[in-house]
Design an enzyme around this catalytic site. Structure first.
Site, PDB file in Angstrom:
ATOM      1  CD  GLU A 191      -3.058  -0.977   0.393  1.00 24.94           C
ATOM      2  OE1 GLU A 191      -3.267   0.114  -0.171  1.00 24.94           O
ATOM      3  OE2 GLU A 191      -3.761  -1.969   0.184  1.00 24.94           O
ATOM      4  CG  HIS A 250      -8.020  -1.649   1.499  1.00 24.82           C
ATOM      5  ND1 HIS A 250      -8.372  -2.978   1.506  1.00 24.82           N
ATOM      6  CD2 HIS A 250      -7.879  -1.296   2.796  1.00 24.82           C
ATOM      7  CE1 HIS A 250      -8.427  -3.400   2.754  1.00 24.82           C
ATOM      8  NE2 HIS A 250      -8.142  -2.413   3.550  1.00 24.82           N
TER       9      HIS A 250
END
Length: 103
Positions: free
Chosen positions: A50, A69
């Protein structure tokens, strides 16, 4: 948890959806099975890093849908969440029990 062996066992018309953790699936094996045509598609709401790398070959595959996400983030979810936050603030101010309290 899901490597080459498990991916090879899936039906060719299957779609694998992962909203748990990126590391649950072996990324290299996943790309290989997609490239071989042995898996119809993949839906991802989680990633191996991420923020997700937009240049990752997996995300460029035509049979992969990747979300940032936030797949659960629909208008209705945010509307309900906002109402719950307001309700709990009013309860807290009035000294009442909060809704959905974990501890």
């Amino acid at each position: 948890m899901i490597g080459a062996r498990e991916l090879e066992m899936m039906k060719q018309d299957a779609m694998l959806i992962n909203f748990a953790r990126g590391e649950v699936i072996d990324k290299t094996a996943l790309l290989a099975v997609l490239n071989s045509g042995k898996l119809w598609g993949v839906g991802l709401d989680v990633h191996w890093q991420e923020p997700a790398d937009a240049n990752e070959p997996l995300y460029c595959h035509r049979n992969v849908v990747a979300l940032p996400h936030s797949g659960v983030g629909t208008h209705e979810v945010f509307q309900n969440l906002s109402a719950l936050i307001v309700e709990n603030l009013q309860r807290w101010k009035a000294g009442k029990e909060l809704l959905y309290r974990l501890v």
